[in-house]
Enzyme design. Structure first.
Site, PDB file in Angstrom:
ATOM      1  N   ASP A  33      -0.175   5.078   1.007  1.00 37.93           N
ATOM      2  CA  ASP A  33      -0.404   6.027   2.109  1.00 37.93           C
ATOM      3  C   ASP A  33      -0.496   5.316   3.459  1.00 37.93           C
ATOM      4  OD1 ASP A  33      -0.610   8.337   0.378  1.00 37.93           O
ATOM      5  OD2 ASP A  33      -2.533   7.522  -0.260  1.00 37.93           O
ATOM      6  N   ASP A  44       0.857  -1.170   0.000  1.00 39.50           N
ATOM      7  CA  ASP A  44       0.000   0.000   0.000  1.00 39.50           C
ATOM      8  C   ASP A  44       0.908   1.240   0.000  1.00 39.50           C
ATOM      9  OD1 ASP A  44      -2.306   1.667   0.520  1.00 39.50           O
ATOM     10  OD2 ASP A  44      -1.583   1.750   2.593  1.00 39.50           O
TER      11      ASP A  44
END
Ligand SMILES: [Mg+2]
Ligand SMILES: [Zn+2]
Length: 192
Positions: free
Chosen positions: A20, A18
């Site tokens: 953020d 991922d």
């Protein structure tokens, strides 16, 4: 005399990441390059994984595009900065995929949908059996389960506020990406 074909190179493990709250500090709808800063230990963690032969592939939901908060060009500039910051750390990504849609679009690529994994398989022309997914949210864990990856929940970003039930569904819960990289290294040592 014909020489035998060279052996096929082994397929490398994939570490799907991922963005953020996993690689960079969580900022609600990060819209400008200067808002992007790597979290502590991220460079070292990715260098280790890279040295282990892992492919590093970022998969990120960016519904801020569908919501009109920023454009695809803005995102391209943000990802240029991400690649530069990682290059300064000696890290090169093997792939960086984003979903620009919102929840109402019912697309295939918004995590936990598996579209970005399919895009990566097509782009890299391989489909490894050893997969890890690292993120800070439920949707990351569900995405990881959907692609039969081992799942790691970080306490960075939104991970700090996940419930015990959510945590119980990850294969590992740890403080940050550096700790995750240590666990992945030992998991790979057992696999090989
Ligand atoms: Mg996140
Ligand atoms: Zn999408």
């Amino acid at each position: 005399m014909t020489s035998p074909p060279p052996p096929a190179p082994p397929v490398r493990p994939w570490v799907l990441l991922d963005r953020d709250g996993t690689l960079n500090r969580e900022v609600e709808y990060l819209a400008r390059p200067e808002q992007l800063d790597l979290l502590p230990g991220v460079g070292e963690a990715l260098r280790r994984l890279q040295a282990l032969g892992c492919r590093l592939i970022v998969v990120t939901n960016q519904s801020g595009i569908a919501r009109g908060y920023f454009t695809s060009d803005d995102l391209a500039a943000i990802h240029d900065r991400l690649r530069h910051l990682l290059a300064d750390e000696g890290v090169t990504l093997d792939g960086l995929f984003h979903c620009p849609h919102g929840p109402a679009d019912a697309c295939r690529c918004r995590k936990p949908g598996i579209g970005m994994f399919e895009q990566a398989v097509a782009a890299l022309e391989e489909s490894p059996t050893v997969r890890f997914m690292v993120g800070d949210r439920q949707s990351d864990l569900q995405f990881g389960r959907n692609i039969e990856a081992r799942t790691i929940l970080l306490r960075t970003g939104y991970g700090a506020s996940q419930t015990a039930e959510a945590e119980s569904r990850a294969d590992l819960v740890c403080d940050d990406l550096l700790a995750a990289s240590v666990w992945i290294a030992s998991a790979l040592a057992e696999t090989l």
